[in-house]
Motif scaffolding. Structure first.
Motif, PDB file in Angstrom:
ATOM      1  N   GLN A  84       3.541 -15.357  -1.843  1.00  0.00           N
ATOM      2  CA  GLN A  84       3.989 -16.515  -2.628  1.00  0.00           C
ATOM      3  C   GLN A  84       5.050 -16.147  -3.649  1.00  0.00           C
ATOM      4  O   GLN A  84       5.769 -17.001  -4.148  1.00  0.00           O
ATOM      5  CB  GLN A  84       2.804 -17.176  -3.322  1.00  0.00           C
ATOM      6  N   SER A  85       5.178 -14.862  -3.937  1.00  0.00           N
ATOM      7  CA  SER A  85       6.240 -14.341  -4.795  1.00  0.00           C
ATOM      8  C   SER A  85       6.365 -12.848  -4.526  1.00  0.00           C
ATOM      9  O   SER A  85       5.466 -12.228  -3.953  1.00  0.00           O
ATOM     10  CB  SER A  85       5.909 -14.599  -6.270  1.00  0.00           C
ATOM     11  N   GLY A  86       7.490 -12.277  -4.953  1.00  0.00           N
ATOM     12  CA  GLY A  86       7.659 -10.834  -4.833  1.00  0.00           C
ATOM     13  C   GLY A  86       7.167 -10.088  -6.060  1.00  0.00           C
ATOM     14  O   GLY A  86       7.230  -8.863  -6.109  1.00  0.00           O
ATOM     15  N   GLN A  87       6.676 -10.837  -7.028  1.00  0.00           N
ATOM     16  CA  GLN A  87       6.141 -10.236  -8.255  1.00  0.00           C
ATOM     17  C   GLN A  87       4.771 -10.858  -8.516  1.00  0.00           C
ATOM     18  O   GLN A  87       4.655 -12.010  -8.921  1.00  0.00           O
ATOM     19  CB  GLN A  87       7.071 -10.489  -9.432  1.00  0.00           C
ATOM     20  N   LEU A  88       3.730 -10.069  -8.277  1.00  0.00           N
ATOM     21  CA  LEU A  88       2.362 -10.576  -8.369  1.00  0.00           C
ATOM     22  C   LEU A  88       1.507  -9.685  -9.255  1.00  0.00           C
ATOM     23  O   LEU A  88       1.708  -8.459  -9.292  1.00  0.00           O
ATOM     24  CB  LEU A  88       1.735 -10.669  -6.973  1.00  0.00           C
ATOM     25  N   PRO A  89       0.529 -10.240  -9.958  1.00  0.00           N
ATOM     26  CA  PRO A  89      -0.296  -9.438 -10.873  1.00  0.00           C
ATOM     27  C   PRO A  89      -1.288  -8.531 -10.173  1.00  0.00           C
ATOM     28  O   PRO A  89      -1.690  -7.509 -10.733  1.00  0.00           O
ATOM     29  CB  PRO A  89      -1.014 -10.500 -11.714  1.00  0.00           C
ATOM     30  N   SER A  90      -1.712  -8.890  -8.944  1.00  0.00           N
ATOM     31  CA  SER A  90      -2.711  -8.073  -8.257  1.00  0.00           C
ATOM     32  C   SER A  90      -2.702  -8.390  -6.767  1.00  0.00           C
ATOM     33  O   SER A  90      -2.101  -9.387  -6.324  1.00  0.00           O
ATOM     34  CB  SER A  90      -4.111  -8.349  -8.822  1.00  0.00           C
ATOM     35  N   ALA A  91      -3.411  -7.573  -6.004  1.00  0.00           N
ATOM     36  CA  ALA A  91      -3.504  -7.783  -4.555  1.00  0.00           C
ATOM     37  C   ALA A  91      -4.185  -9.094  -4.212  1.00  0.00           C
ATOM     38  O   ALA A  91      -3.943  -9.672  -3.147  1.00  0.00           O
ATOM     39  CB  ALA A  91      -4.259  -6.616  -3.915  1.00  0.00           C
ATOM     40  N   ALA A  92      -5.008  -9.595  -5.112  1.00  0.00           N
ATOM     41  CA  ALA A  92      -5.727 -10.844  -4.857  1.00  0.00           C
ATOM     42  C   ALA A  92      -4.771 -12.037  -4.730  1.00  0.00           C
ATOM     43  O   ALA A  92      -5.139 -13.065  -4.153  1.00  0.00           O
ATOM     44  CB  ALA A  92      -6.732 -11.103  -5.966  1.00  0.00           C
TER      45      ALA A  92
END
Length: 321
Positions: A84-92
């Protein structure tokens, strides 16, 4: 004198129009990106770039009087997929695996006088880090000042690809400014197994399916094809239902269990039924071919947060002898 000049100009224009119908080669590119639609999104199928070369073959030497045209093609392409984005807070938050797909393809496009077409394509390539998805997307983001990527560690692993496809088009009905075509395709191989059917509607100044942008056959070596228009300019709409059995950009190597032990690979669960809508405008001149369109797909992976995703597409080709 003026009459003579007018006749000379008319003759030259007629010659240019006739010559334009018989360009035998074309080269060019296609660029896909979700940002083309101006929605500020950067997800799922986020970027694609393709180089094309096509050469019209001499159908008079093929000993098949039903053929109107035949085109040999070469293609080099790369596709890049995000979550959903190339910058995510975690694998979840990874609702679709990251993936790059790089390939080289060759095709034979057989186009018949009754406006039935058959295009056969073979592609060899790779899915995974070796496809260069991450460095290309990083280059694009750095160049245009987009956000910093941090989630490409969740991409599918390397898997060599050999895939075959067949595409069929058949004219169903035609009026003076509109026509209706049946389209279908089948993909089979180590990475992409799917089939799809649907109609294609064209509105405007279009040519027969044996020499048209719609069937990637705007080049020809035949002088016997009487076209409806010297130049095409039309709107098209192509809805399609797709049955998907396997997608390596989501599921990885078809010959291995997933996720592979000891990796951070995240594998999605594909939807086996996907609906797509493609619409756009195509234009040809004596030398150039332009196609500007948009594609909207329903959810391809069950974990996707968004129910649809879409992208814009721009194709520019140059025709020559």
């Amino acid at each position: 004198m003026n009459k003579k000049l007018f006749l000379l100009a008319a003759s030259l224009l007629a010659g240019i129009g006739s010559y334009a119908q018989n360009r035998t080669n074309e080269i060019g590119f296609q660029s896909d990106n979700d940002s083309f639609l101006g929605q500020g999104s950067d997800r799922y199928y986020t970027n694609g770039f393709f180089l094309y070369y096509r050469h019209a073959m001499d159908v008079s030497k093929m000993k098949n009087d039903k053929l109107a045209n035949a085109v040999f093609g070469l293609e080099l392409g790369q596709k890049i997929y995000n979550a959903q984005s190339g910058q995510l807070p975690s694998a979840a938050e990874v609702d679709r695996p990251f993936a790059g797909y790089l390939y080289l393809g060759a095709s034979a496009n057989l186009l018949y006088k009754d406006e039935t077409t058959l295009k056969l394509t073979a592609k060899a390539g790779i899915v995974g880090p070796a496809a260069g998805g991450y460095p290309i997307q990083k280059f694009i983001h750095n160049t245009f000042g987009f956000y910093e990527l941090n989630s490409w560690q969740y991409q599918v692993r390397n898997a060599p690809q050999l895939n075959l496809s067949a595409e069929v088009n058949k004219l169903l009905a035609r009026g003076s400014w509109a026509d209706l075509t049946f389209t279908a395709y089948v993909n089979a191989g180590t990475g992409f197994n799917a089939a799809g059917i649907g109609p294609m509607v064209r509105l405007g100044n279009f040519n027969q399916l044996f020499q048209s942008v719609s069937t990637q056959s705007s080049v020809s070596k035949s002088s016997n094809n009487t076209l409806l228009h010297n130049n095409e300019f039309f709107f098209y709409y192509k809805p399609q239902i797709n049955a998907v059995a396997y997608d390596a950009t989501v599921q990885g190597n078809i010959f291995k269990d997933h996720p592979e032990p000891g990796t951070q690979e995240i594998v999605g669960d594909i939807n086996h039924l996907v609906f797509s809508n493609q619409l756009g405008v195509a234009l040809t001149t004596s030398r150039f071919v332009f196609d500007v369109g948009a594609v909207i797909n329903t959810r391809e992976v069950k974990q996707m947060v968004k129910s649809t995703h879409q992208w814009g597409s721009l194709t520019v080709l140059y025709r020559f002898n």
